[in-house]
Design an enzyme around this catalytic site. Sequence first.
Site: not given
Ligand code: SAM
Length: 454
Positions: A113, A230
């Site tokens: 996104g 979020c």
């Molecule tokens: N920015 C994205 C969007 O706008 O579509 C949404 C991101 S989502 C809130 C957070 C993301 O962080 C997920 O895809 C997740 O897999 C990833 N994530 C999980 N653990 C993580 C880590 N230890 N370090 C970095 N990213 C991580």
Amino acid sequence: MSTLSPEFLQILAGTLSEEGVGQWLASLDAPAPVSIRFNPYKVTQKPEGENVPWSRYGFYLPDRPVFTADPRLHGGAYYVQEASSMFLEQLFTQLFPEPGRMKILDLCAAPGGKTTHLSVLAGLESLVVANEVIRTRANILSENVQKWGLGNVAVTSNDPERFGKHLRGFFDLVVVDAPCSGEGMFRKSPDCRNEWTPNHVHLCASRQQRILADAWDALKEDGILVYSTCTYNPQENEENVRWMTETFDCEGVSIETDPGWGLVRGAVQDIQTFRFFPHLVRGEGFFAAVLRKVGKVKKETRLKVRKAVLTDLSKSQFEILAPWINQSGLMHFAALNGQRIFGYYARHRELVNALAEVLTVLYSGVEVGQIMGKKLKPEHALAVFHDVSHRVVPLASLDREEALRFLRKEEVDPQRLTEGINLVTFQGLPLGWIKRIGHRANNLYPKDWRILHV
Ligand code: SAM
């Protein structure tokens, strides 16, 4: 119906008034607004409907259609995105009114996104490095980046630590849209409510601090960090911002907002914070803060290319592929391991070569195809690239039913096609390639991307 944890409600009561908590609870039963963000590089006519107040590309829809059944989604005409998240546009446009050539890192990027939004806001001269540590999610990110089709994104799949260690002081802007406890999604996804525990909040907050520390190291002097979640609890939001101010040399930046938008402004020292509550805005729960890095970066990374993975094309190879892209003169082309050809804007080729020294790069620029003899065998990504030429091969303009058959990778009536490769379009928007060989049609839509259940 899942219930809300009393501990969660207690934390919320520390953030909202008693009346606010009541209104917030009532908002859980209201339908979640549906919003999309259109792709200005592919769509010239804005969608009908009401604009998301803080995003000129964002629009509310009156109800939720079956998005998968809309071929335009698969051609990258728009992205389905929750409205509050589009606030990134306000931050970006106020901070960078003339972006020029920026190096941007979207550190937690899947499903894409913020990445697709940033790629539009930053423009074709800038490079957005979109990173997702979880590989399966990184593949989805790559698919969405290709469909969006701007050609100014590199998709990587690395632990944030790698950026902190190997790309010190490298980026002008780093966006950390952190993995969080997801309280802001309680309305849209009631399952999130059952997963919530105080311990999970605590774990999320510590993980966020680790990610933020790496993000900070990757930021250049004067660079900007956008931190968003979020969720509502202060531990993952304001307290992490406070931790940043205590741990790093940073300062706040000034962002203007319209009081009519309904977001709640706050501050941690001089760092402005922005909160979105579903009873006050037309969107889900969201938090954002912006910090500027001050002070010198010690041991800034200067990347050196030891062995280029991308090599330049010969003049005759360029002449074969140039007609397939309208403004091919703006691009540089290179072959990956001597075969798969990619196109890049603004010398991103050098940058991607350099990044490949330290990162796992899954996709970058636009994959154009392979040269076989004196012809280009075009790649799917080229069909959905915003600047693909409509004049090299015949167009197969399909109606909705036929376009859906194409996207399901089913048979398409060969009578509708010209012999050889055709560019499939729906309402003028390219969707992919199909090849007619006599009485057969070879549907070249990527197998892994085919739509099911529609
Ligand atoms: N920015 C994205 C969007 O706008 O579509 C949404 C991101 S989502 C809130 C957070 C993301 O962080 C997920 O895809 C997740 O897999 C990833 N994530 C999980 N653990 C993580 C880590 N230890 N370090 C970095 N990213 C991580």
